[in-house]
Every structure is written in structure tokens, then in C-alpha cells.
Design a protein around this motif. Structure first.
Motif, PDB file in Angstrom:
ATOM      1  N   ILE A 260      -2.855  12.902  -3.801  1.00 52.60           N
ATOM      2  CA  ILE A 260      -2.423  11.867  -2.871  1.00 52.60           C
ATOM      3  C   ILE A 260      -3.626  11.538  -1.989  1.00 52.60           C
ATOM      4  N   ILE A 261      -4.032  10.270  -1.971  1.00 52.67           N
ATOM      5  CA  ILE A 261      -5.213   9.833  -1.227  1.00 52.67           C
ATOM      6  C   ILE A 261      -4.781   8.897  -0.099  1.00 52.67           C
ATOM      7  N   GLN A 262      -5.338   9.125   1.083  1.00 52.03           N
ATOM      8  CA  GLN A 262      -5.115   8.213   2.208  1.00 52.03           C
ATOM      9  C   GLN A 262      -6.427   7.493   2.484  1.00 52.03           C
ATOM     10  N   TYR A 263      -6.383   6.170   2.412  1.00 55.10           N
ATOM     11  CA  TYR A 263      -7.525   5.317   2.745  1.00 55.10           C
ATOM     12  C   TYR A 263      -7.305   4.823   4.170  1.00 55.10           C
ATOM     13  N   THR A 264      -8.343   4.861   4.994  1.00 55.13           N
ATOM     14  CA  THR A 264      -8.215   4.463   6.391  1.00 55.13           C
ATOM     15  C   THR A 264      -9.336   3.520   6.790  1.00 55.13           C
ATOM     16  N   ASN A 265      -8.963   2.407   7.426  1.00 53.71           N
ATOM     17  CA  ASN A 265      -9.944   1.522   8.050  1.00 53.71           C
ATOM     18  C   ASN A 265     -10.164   2.092   9.446  1.00 53.71           C
ATOM     19  N   VAL A 266     -11.320   2.699   9.678  1.00 56.71           N
ATOM     20  CA  VAL A 266     -11.561   3.367  10.957  1.00 56.71           C
ATOM     21  C   VAL A 266     -11.700   2.385  12.116  1.00 56.71           C
ATOM     22  N   LYS A 267     -11.960   1.120  11.823  1.00 54.93           N
ATOM     23  CA  LYS A 267     -12.095   0.129  12.898  1.00 54.93           C
ATOM     24  C   LYS A 267     -10.758  -0.302  13.473  1.00 54.93           C
TER      25      LYS A 267
ATOM     26  N   GLY B  85      -7.570   1.203  12.299  1.00 55.75           N
ATOM     27  CA  GLY B  85      -6.566   2.251  12.162  1.00 55.75           C
ATOM     28  C   GLY B  85      -5.571   2.059  11.033  1.00 55.75           C
ATOM     29  N   THR B  86      -5.675   0.965  10.275  1.00 57.16           N
ATOM     30  CA  THR B  86      -4.755   0.730   9.163  1.00 57.16           C
ATOM     31  C   THR B  86      -4.964   1.793   8.091  1.00 57.16           C
ATOM     32  N   LYS B  87      -3.839   2.328   7.585  1.00 61.63           N
ATOM     33  CA  LYS B  87      -3.883   3.373   6.564  1.00 61.63           C
ATOM     34  C   LYS B  87      -3.064   2.951   5.358  1.00 61.63           C
ATOM     35  N   VAL B  88      -3.524   3.344   4.181  1.00 63.77           N
ATOM     36  CA  VAL B  88      -2.817   3.110   2.933  1.00 63.77           C
ATOM     37  C   VAL B  88      -2.809   4.428   2.177  1.00 63.77           C
ATOM     38  N   ILE B  89      -1.647   4.836   1.710  1.00 62.89           N
ATOM     39  CA  ILE B  89      -1.531   6.074   0.942  1.00 62.89           C
ATOM     40  C   ILE B  89      -1.159   5.711  -0.491  1.00 62.89           C
ATOM     41  N   ARG B  90      -1.869   6.302  -1.445  1.00 64.42           N
ATOM     42  CA  ARG B  90      -1.602   6.055  -2.860  1.00 64.42           C
ATOM     43  C   ARG B  90      -1.565   7.372  -3.621  1.00 64.42           C
ATOM     44  N   ASP B  91      -0.631   7.474  -4.561  1.00 67.36           N
ATOM     45  CA  ASP B  91      -0.523   8.628  -5.449  1.00 67.36           C
ATOM     46  C   ASP B  91      -1.440   8.381  -6.644  1.00 67.36           C
ATOM     47  N   GLN B  92      -2.515   9.114  -6.728  1.00 63.83           N
ATOM     48  CA  GLN B  92      -3.479   8.944  -7.814  1.00 63.83           C
ATOM     49  C   GLN B  92      -3.379  10.074  -8.827  1.00 63.83           C
ATOM     50  N   SER B  93      -2.189  10.664  -8.914  1.00 66.65           N
ATOM     51  CA  SER B  93      -1.960  11.719  -9.901  1.00 66.65           C
ATOM     52  C   SER B  93      -1.923  11.105 -11.293  1.00 66.65           C
ATOM     53  N   GLY B  94      -2.317  11.871 -12.274  1.00 63.77           N
ATOM     54  CA  GLY B  94      -2.236  11.390 -13.642  1.00 63.77           C
ATOM     55  C   GLY B  94      -3.161  12.150 -14.562  1.00 63.77           C
TER      56      GLY B  94
END
Length: 100
Positions: free
Chosen positions: A9-16, A18-27
Motif C-alpha cells: 500500500i503506497i501513499q503519495y503526498t503533495n508536500v506543498k 498536503g493532498t494524499k492519495v493511497i493506492r494498493d499496488q499489490s500484485g
């Protein structure tokens, strides 16, 4: 061959902003490497993976969430990448979401 077990599970964050997006990259995927050990390609067997595409690549530059059986990414010597979507493949550029 590389083998990893468990959820990715990866969380991408725009540090400027604060927007966050979480994606399941399992596979499961097949990765190939060049003779010098550098990355050459990845192909999805099942699930998803993330990739950063450079300007001049087959899709617009950005951070992508890619998936679907047969979806593949090939890295070229000039630093660009080519994405080939499988029959049910998806490619989501996360940059517009993170820019909100």
C-alpha cells in the motif's frame, strides 16, 4: 528474480498542499533487468504497480498507477518509458489529483 510477499500500500503526498492519495499496488509482475543490472521492464501478471514517467515518454510525464494483466512498462536508454496497456489495462496519472 525478485519475490515480495504481502500487501503493498503506497501513499503519495503533495508536500506543498498536503493532498494524499493511497493506492494498493499489490500484485504479481515480471521484471527484467539489463546485463548491467539496471531496470529494463515490468509486466503485470495480476495487480498494479507505480511508475514515474519522464518527459518524452509514451504517456504524459507524471506519476502513474498502472495495472491490468499484460500492462507493461519499458525503459529506454534515453531515460524515456513506453507503456503498453493490457486488454483490461489502466493508467492513472496521479499528478492532477495531487495538485488539487
Amino acid at each position: 528474480m525478485q519475490l515480495f510477499r504481502g500487501a503493498l500500500i503506497i501513499q503519495y503526498t503533495n508536500v506543498k498542499n498536503g493532498t494524499k492519495v493511497i493506492r494498493d499496488q499489490s500484485g504479481v509482475a515480471k521484471e527484467k533487468f539489463n546485463r548491467d543490472g539496471s531496470f529494463a521492464s515490468i509486466e503485470v501478471i495480476s495487480g498494479y504497480f507505480g511508475a514515474t514517467l519522464s518527459p518524452g515518454s509514451s504517456l504524459d510525464a507524471g506519476v502513474y498507477y498502472l495495472g491490468g494483466q499484460g500492462t507493461a512498462l519499458f525503459e529506454h536508454a534515453d531515460g524515456t518509458e513506453t507503456v503498453k496497456l493490457g486488454p483490461d489495462g489502466t493508467a492513472q496519472n496521479l499528478c492532477p489529483i495531487l495538485a488539487r
